[in-house]
Design a protein around this motif. Structure first.
Motif, PDB file in Angstrom:
ATOM      1  N   ILE A   4      40.924  17.002  49.839  1.00  0.00           N
ATOM      2  CA  ILE A   4      40.320  17.831  48.792  1.00  0.00           C
ATOM      3  C   ILE A   4      39.626  19.025  49.428  1.00  0.00           C
ATOM      4  CG2 ILE A   4      38.698  17.886  46.858  1.00  0.00           C
ATOM      5  CD1 ILE A   4      39.053  14.890  46.555  1.00  0.00           C
ATOM      6  N   GLY A   5      39.901  20.205  48.898  1.00  0.00           N
ATOM      7  CA  GLY A   5      39.189  21.418  49.272  1.00  0.00           C
ATOM      8  C   GLY A   5      38.341  21.892  48.104  1.00  0.00           C
ATOM      9  N   ILE A   6      37.086  22.251  48.379  1.00  0.00           N
ATOM     10  CA  ILE A   6      36.132  22.612  47.318  1.00  0.00           C
ATOM     11  C   ILE A   6      35.608  24.013  47.580  1.00  0.00           C
ATOM     12  CG2 ILE A   6      34.007  21.972  46.116  1.00  0.00           C
ATOM     13  CD1 ILE A   6      34.358  19.144  47.089  1.00  0.00           C
ATOM     14  N   VAL A   7      35.552  24.799  46.502  1.00  0.00           N
ATOM     15  CA  VAL A   7      34.907  26.108  46.569  1.00  0.00           C
ATOM     16  C   VAL A   7      33.990  26.224  45.356  1.00  0.00           C
ATOM     17  CG1 VAL A   7      36.779  27.281  45.341  1.00  0.00           C
ATOM     18  CG2 VAL A   7      35.269  28.585  46.821  1.00  0.00           C
ATOM     19  N   MET A   8      32.789  26.755  45.576  1.00  0.00           N
ATOM     20  CA  MET A   8      31.800  26.918  44.512  1.00  0.00           C
ATOM     21  C   MET A   8      31.885  28.341  43.949  1.00  0.00           C
ATOM     22  SD  MET A   8      30.489  23.912  44.614  1.00  0.00           S
ATOM     23  CE  MET A   8      29.207  24.199  43.387  1.00  0.00           C
ATOM     24  N   TRP A   9      31.463  28.482  42.703  1.00  0.00           N
ATOM     25  CA  TRP A   9      31.347  29.816  42.142  1.00  0.00           C
ATOM     26  C   TRP A   9      30.029  29.903  41.349  1.00  0.00           C
ATOM     27  CZ3 TRP A   9      34.528  26.784  38.765  1.00  0.00           C
ATOM     28  CH2 TRP A   9      34.117  26.769  37.436  1.00  0.00           C
ATOM     29  N   GLY A  10      29.591  31.112  41.118  1.00  0.00           N
ATOM     30  CA  GLY A  10      28.401  31.320  40.307  1.00  0.00           C
ATOM     31  C   GLY A  10      27.445  32.312  40.911  1.00  0.00           C
ATOM     32  N   GLU A  11      27.402  32.380  42.260  1.00  0.00           N
ATOM     33  CA  GLU A  11      26.468  33.308  42.895  1.00  0.00           C
ATOM     34  C   GLU A  11      27.129  34.649  43.166  1.00  0.00           C
ATOM     35  OE1 GLU A  11      24.965  31.365  46.346  1.00  0.00           O
ATOM     36  OE2 GLU A  11      23.441  30.252  45.246  1.00  0.00           O
ATOM     37  N   ALA A  12      28.251  34.629  43.850  1.00  0.00           N
ATOM     38  CA  ALA A  12      28.959  35.874  44.186  1.00  0.00           C
ATOM     39  C   ALA A  12      30.072  36.122  43.178  1.00  0.00           C
ATOM     40  CB  ALA A  12      29.534  35.783  45.600  1.00  0.00           C
ATOM     41  N   GLU A  13      30.412  37.417  43.004  1.00  0.00           N
ATOM     42  CA  GLU A  13      31.514  37.789  42.134  1.00  0.00           C
ATOM     43  C   GLU A  13      32.828  37.415  42.811  1.00  0.00           C
ATOM     44  OE1 GLU A  13      31.803  39.158  39.149  1.00  0.00           O
ATOM     45  OE2 GLU A  13      29.650  39.203  38.724  1.00  0.00           O
ATOM     46  N   SER A  14      33.602  36.592  42.157  1.00  0.00           N
ATOM     47  CA  SER A  14      34.895  36.180  42.702  1.00  0.00           C
ATOM     48  C   SER A  14      35.904  36.107  41.566  1.00  0.00           C
ATOM     49  CB  SER A  14      34.802  34.813  43.390  1.00  0.00           C
ATOM     50  OG  SER A  14      33.917  34.857  44.491  1.00  0.00           O
ATOM     51  N   SER A  15      37.134  36.484  41.874  1.00  0.00           N
ATOM     52  CA  SER A  15      38.199  36.370  40.890  1.00  0.00           C
ATOM     53  C   SER A  15      38.784  34.962  40.944  1.00  0.00           C
ATOM     54  CB  SER A  15      39.296  37.403  41.157  1.00  0.00           C
ATOM     55  OG  SER A  15      39.949  37.108  42.388  1.00  0.00           O
ATOM     56  N   ALA A  16      39.539  34.622  39.886  1.00  0.00           N
ATOM     57  CA  ALA A  16      40.169  33.297  39.845  1.00  0.00           C
ATOM     58  C   ALA A  16      41.136  33.124  40.998  1.00  0.00           C
ATOM     59  CB  ALA A  16      40.884  33.122  38.503  1.00  0.00           C
ATOM     60  N   GLU A  17      41.874  34.177  41.315  1.00  0.00           N
ATOM     61  CA  GLU A  17      42.855  34.078  42.403  1.00  0.00           C
ATOM     62  C   GLU A  17      42.158  33.856  43.744  1.00  0.00           C
ATOM     63  OE1 GLU A  17      42.781  36.328  40.053  1.00  0.00           O
ATOM     64  OE2 GLU A  17      44.576  35.743  38.906  1.00  0.00           O
ATOM     65  N   GLU A  18      41.020  34.540  43.967  1.00  0.00           N
ATOM     66  CA  GLU A  18      40.294  34.351  45.215  1.00  0.00           C
ATOM     67  C   GLU A  18      39.741  32.943  45.336  1.00  0.00           C
ATOM     68  OE1 GLU A  18      37.359  37.378  45.062  1.00  0.00           O
ATOM     69  OE2 GLU A  18      38.627  38.903  46.021  1.00  0.00           O
ATOM     70  N   LEU A  19      39.200  32.402  44.237  1.00  0.00           N
ATOM     71  CA  LEU A  19      38.652  31.046  44.274  1.00  0.00           C
ATOM     72  C   LEU A  19      39.741  30.030  44.616  1.00  0.00           C
ATOM     73  CD1 LEU A  19      36.259  31.077  41.203  1.00  0.00           C
ATOM     74  CD2 LEU A  19      35.608  30.989  43.598  1.00  0.00           C
ATOM     75  N   LEU A  20      40.902  30.171  44.002  1.00  0.00           N
ATOM     76  CA  LEU A  20      41.990  29.241  44.282  1.00  0.00           C
ATOM     77  C   LEU A  20      42.465  29.378  45.720  1.00  0.00           C
ATOM     78  CD1 LEU A  20      43.931  29.593  40.924  1.00  0.00           C
ATOM     79  CD2 LEU A  20      42.753  27.551  41.734  1.00  0.00           C
ATOM     80  N   LYS A  21      42.495  30.600  46.226  1.00  0.00           N
ATOM     81  CA  LYS A  21      42.901  30.793  47.610  1.00  0.00           C
ATOM     82  C   LYS A  21      41.893  30.154  48.557  1.00  0.00           C
ATOM     83  CE  LYS A  21      42.472  34.860  49.436  1.00  0.00           C
ATOM     84  NZ  LYS A  21      42.659  36.299  49.770  1.00  0.00           N
ATOM     85  N   HIS A  22      40.599  30.331  48.263  1.00  0.00           N
ATOM     86  CA  HIS A  22      39.575  29.734  49.106  1.00  0.00           C
ATOM     87  C   HIS A  22      39.616  28.210  49.035  1.00  0.00           C
ATOM     88  CE1 HIS A  22      37.089  33.719  48.811  1.00  0.00           C
ATOM     89  NE2 HIS A  22      38.132  33.814  49.612  1.00  0.00           N
ATOM     90  N   ALA A  23      39.853  27.669  47.846  1.00  0.00           N
ATOM     91  CA  ALA A  23      39.968  26.213  47.725  1.00  0.00           C
ATOM     92  C   ALA A  23      41.169  25.696  48.511  1.00  0.00           C
ATOM     93  CB  ALA A  23      40.081  25.826  46.250  1.00  0.00           C
ATOM     94  N   ASP A  24      42.265  26.457  48.503  1.00  0.00           N
ATOM     95  CA  ASP A  24      43.442  26.063  49.281  1.00  0.00           C
ATOM     96  C   ASP A  24      43.126  26.090  50.777  1.00  0.00           C
ATOM     97  OD1 ASP A  24      46.071  25.302  49.666  1.00  0.00           O
ATOM     98  OD2 ASP A  24      46.781  27.354  49.821  1.00  0.00           O
TER      99      ASP A  24
END
Length: 913
Positions: free
Chosen positions: A610-630
């Motif tokens: 499992i790879g986890i990425v958080m969101w809420g503090e910094a501006e991130s797009s959906a594509e970036e979050l999924l890439k970071h989780a990958d």
């Protein structure tokens, strides 16, 4: 009334004789009507005659257009067949006489397959015997009486294309042949190449000219033989159309024109037809005969519109004549007719009412009429069936009993508000609402309401339709568009939509969230061993566990393959607590998904990463979050699987840097940015024995890059084999050069072989070619292997080493003692040397265990008859200690660093003096 004679000198009968006046006026009206009708009929018949001629002319132009089109298509097929004949004729002289079929069959078969209109290609000798063919079953076919063969014997013409009537031989079938004579270098005819045209394919071409069932198309030879016909009539194939006088083909040929249009009796279909005929001319294609294409249509079908027109005109004229006569008669009897007309009007009104009621009774949609109070005034059977009531149960009752809440409670208020001048909700607009059946079941329906006035009172007519199936179809379409068909989970498209919405909501409310990227470990092995069906069941089980383990507001989706994505929303405003919640959820999923899966009464174990990425503090797009989780998932995989990892920007930057370095490494291989350095190897007395070739990379921008950095990367990205081959080529070339210099001729050169390169197929052949091409002394080349190369398939390794040893190569076992070493295999390996790893040499003076291991390696080498060399010797004390234990050779910074070629050769000359 009595008839009153009338004389031309009389303008009218005497006004005193009223019955005679009435009779004279009556018969004058009838005579005038007869004259008008006679003129009208004459004009109508003349117009019909002109229409008939125009229709025949128009249909003739259409048939001529169709036959021109078929002419072009057939001509193109003949040109293509002629090109194939030319190709075979140009290649045939190069074929061996004894093996014409073996030499010519591939080309002829290829040409036949490329031209669907050609059934077969044949190569005949001068006696008409088939010597080569695209179809083996046509070999040895005797065509000595064929028209083209007879022409070859009688009067051969170079460049002439012989178009022969259809063959009737059973092996060749019903086929028209195109033949071209073959000449030797003295221009003597020696044979011919022939193409057999496929009647079925040309029949398909003819079918394109059949706009109706009454149209036929035919293709015939100039000599009269019918080649093909559409629609097909097998009994007519091969029939001679010239055997009966007066045929369409005979008339066309006798006229001597390229195209003709005839109205004649068809001998093929035995009916009167309008036929367009055309002789096929292929531009630039000299042929002794021609094909004739014809398209015909029965005169009855051609004139069918005219006949219908005539029938309609006759009926209309008769109706008008009778109507005029009837009108005149009715005019003369107007008083009696008025009463009859009133009676007929009443009957017509009654019939119209009955017709309207019949329409309402048989409509698929429901029709309900209500008054201003919502009371049902009428209802048709379709509405009764839709709601499950009898008409008597609904008439006089309020229509809101057919509505579900909340429409039921609000309906009367809507009508009142509308009648008071308010905006309509349904009237004139239409909308989808929920209806209520008698059994209490709610169902979706479309409702459209119209407002009319009757006797000054408002009346509302509602048109209803059950849209249950439409809603079900819409739901099915939505399921296919947004959900994974295997697991029923949201698919990638729906996940991205929800993630975009979650991010937008998070920005508004400053709420934290997380994306979990899940991949099943070793899922491919399950598919490979138990099949994809079992893998699908496994994925379905994983989906159910994921859904059962998450909150209702969370989203779990299938990303693809064995990858799933979990979207955790609203984890609070504190980033630390949100991360703890996400970690707890991930740990829970590790436990849940790590439980055994029972598939076909057998337990299957699988674990997730499992790879986890958080969101809420910094501006991130959906594509970036999924890439970071990958990326975080990749880190979890690299860390040993069955674990979770949070996305780390520092690690990601390192991975990005590694990716750039990998791209530079691939370019470095292509642009020759590598070079070899040489580190001296000396004996116990300090004499130079040789060197170890060490690969160095000088990056154009980064400078020198350590082998410890790029060698593992080369193994990971698959270029280590290419690098290893380059090192071997350079080493062999250097040994060959040293062999020409007496001071350097005795030096050996050690080259490291990676486990990947040693297991690579073709190594033995590569070394054989390299040694033969370079001329290097094989006994001076020493291949260094690590113990990892011996772990897999030891028997194959021993066999390969034996083959390389027979070439004269020597072997050294590098880093001995750091990995897995089996003495049972070690004694069987054709080794020449053991190499003590520098980790033992480094701790030799401080660690008793390192001393013991070094001593054991030296003693093992002595017992096996192997030389022992120590690497990483950096101090004199280390060298003396090793020499005291009996070590044979040394390598390290104490003697020399790895040097470029020129510096190493200078060192060699210096030590040799």
């Amino acid at each position: 009334m009595d008839w009153v004679p009338w004389h031309p000198s009389m303008s009218a009968p005497s006004h005193l004789d009223l019955p005679a006046v009435h009779a004279w006026r009556r018969w004058r009206a009838w005579a005038l009507l007869a004259l008008v009708l006679a003129l009208a009929w004459a004009l109508a018949l003349g117009w019909l005659a002109n229409e008939r001629e125009a229709l025949r002319h128009h249909e003739g132009e259409k048939l001529e257009g169709l036959v021109r089109t078929l002419d072009g298509i057939v001509a193109q097929q003949m040109i293509a067949a002629h090109a194939a004949l030319q190709t075979v004729a140009s290649q045939a002289p190069g074929w061996r006489p004894a093996q014409l079929q073996q030499d010519g069959e591939p080309l002829m078969r290829t040409l036949t397959q490329a031209m669907p209109g050609v059934r077969a290609l044949l190569l005949l000798d001068a006696q008409g015997q088939v010597r080569a063919s695209s179809h083996v079953d046509l070999l040895q076919l005797d065509l000595h009486q064929h028209a083209a063969v007879l022409a070859l014997r009688a009067q051969p013409q170079a460049g002439m294309l012989y178009l022969s009537p259809p063959l009737l031989d059973p092996p060749a079938g019903h086929s028209i042949s195109l033949a071209r004579l073959l000449f030797d270098h003295r221009d003597r005819p020696v044979g011919l190449v022939m193409a057999l045209l496929d009647p079925h394919y040309f029949g398909l071409l003819l079918q394109t000219a059949q706009p109706s069932e009454q149209t036929w198309a035919a293709l015939a030879h100039q000599d009269g033989m019918l080649f093909t016909l559409a629609p097909e009539q097998p009994e007519l194939m091969g029939r001679n159309l010239l055997e009966r006088p007066g045929s369409v083909l005979q008339q066309h040929l006798s006229e001597g024109r390229e195209a003709s249009l005839q109205l004649a009796h068809s001998r093929l279909t035995d009916d009167l037809r309008l036929v367009a005929t055309r002789s096929v001319h292929a531009a630039g294609l000299p042929a002794d005969k021609q094909l004739v294409v014809a398209v015909g249509r029965t005169l009855a079908s051609v004139e069918a519109p005219w006949l219908r027109q005539r029938q309609a005109l006759l009926q209309l004229g008769l109706a008008l004549s009778l109507g005029a006569a009837l009108t005149l008669w009715l005019w003369q009897r107007r008083r009696g007719l008025l009463a009859r007309l009133r009676q007929q009007a009443a009957q017509a009104l009654k019939a119209q009412a009955e017709q309207t009621q019949a329409i309402l009774d048989n409509m698929v949609d429901g029709v309900i009429t209500i008054d201003r109070h919502g009371v049902i005034a009428s209802i048709n059977p379709a509405a009764c069936r839709m709601f499950g009531y009898q008409a008597r149960e609904l008439l006089g009752g309020n229509v809101n009993r057919l509505m579900a809440e909340p429409e039921r409670s609000l309906h009367d208020a809507h009508i009142k508000r509308y009648l008071e001048g308010g905006a309509p909700r349904v009237i004139g607009l239409g909308r989808d609402v929920n209806g209520l059946r008698k059994d209490g079941q709610s169902f979706p329906m479309s409702l459209a309401v119209s407002h009319i006035e009757r006797d000054g009172e408002p009346l509302f007519i509602g048109l209803t339709r059950d849209i249950t199936e439409r809603k079900r179809a819409e739901a099915a379409i939505e399921q296919l568009a947004f959900y994974d068909p295997l697991t029923g989970l949201p698919n990638r498209r729906l996940l991205l939509d929800r993630l975009h919405q979650a991010l937008a909501a998070s920005r508004r409310g400053a709420r934290q969230g997380a994306v979990l990227f899940i991949d099943l470990d070793n899922f491919k092995s399950l598919n490979d061993t138990l099949g994809h069906g079992m893998g699908d069941r496994m994925l379905q089980a994983v989906a159910k566990r994921l859904q059962a383990s998450l909150r209702a507001e969370d989203t779990v989706a299938r990303w693809g393959g064995d990858e799933f994505v979990v979207l955790l929303q609203d984890l609070g405003q504190d980033a630390r607590r949100a991360a703890l919640h996400a970690e707890a959820a991930g740990e829970k999923l590790l436990r849940v998904l790590g439980q055994p899966y029972h598939l076909d009464d057998s337990a299957h174990h699988s674990t997730p990463s499992i790879g986890i990425v958080m969101w809420g503090e910094a501006e991130s797009s959906a594509e970036e979050l999924l890439k970071h989780a990958d990326h975080a998932l990749y880190q979890a995989k690299a860390a040993g699987r069955n674990r979770l990892c949070f996305f780390d920007p520092v690690t990601q930057a390192a991975m990005a840097e590694l990716a750039l370095l990998e791209a530079d490494l691939r370019q470095a291989v292509n642009y020759q940015q590598f070079e070899l350095h040489y580190q001296a190897q000396v004996d116990a007395d300090g004499r130079l024995l040789g060197a170890e070739a060490l690969l160095r990379w000088q990056h154009p921008q980064r400078g020198w890059i350590s082998p410890a950095q790029f060698i593992p990367l080369a193994e990971h990205c698959g270029v280590i084999g290419q690098l290893g081959e380059w090192v071997l080529q350079q080493s062999c070339a250097q040994l060959s050069a040293w062999a020409q210099v007496p001071a350097l001729a005795g030096l050996s050169l050690a080259v490291n072989l990676s486990a990947h390169q040693f297991r690579q197929k073709g190594l033995l052949g590569f070394m054989q070619q390299l040694l033969a091409r370079s001329g290097a002394p094989t006994d001076k080349l020493k291949l260094e292997l690590t113990e990892s190369a011996l772990v897999e398939d030891v028997e194959a390794v021993i066999a390969l080493m034996g083959e390389l040893r027979r070439l004269g190569l020597r072997f050294s076992l590098d880093d001995f003692g750091t990995g897995y070493s089996s003495l049972a295999y070690l004694k069987r390996l054709p080794l020449d040397q053991l190499k003590i790893d520098q980790s033992f040499v480094r701790d030799l003076l401080t660690e008793p265990n390192a001393q013991a291991i070094a001593r054991a390696v030296i003693q093992l080498g002595d017992s096996l008859g192997l030389a022992v060399i120590a690497e990483g010797v950096e101090t004199e004390a280390q060298m003396l200690a090793l020499r005291g234990q009996g070590c044979h050779a040394f390598q390290g910074y104490f003697f020399a660093r790895p040097l470029p070629l020129a510096e190493f050769e200078a060192l060699a000359h210096k030590l040799g003096q």
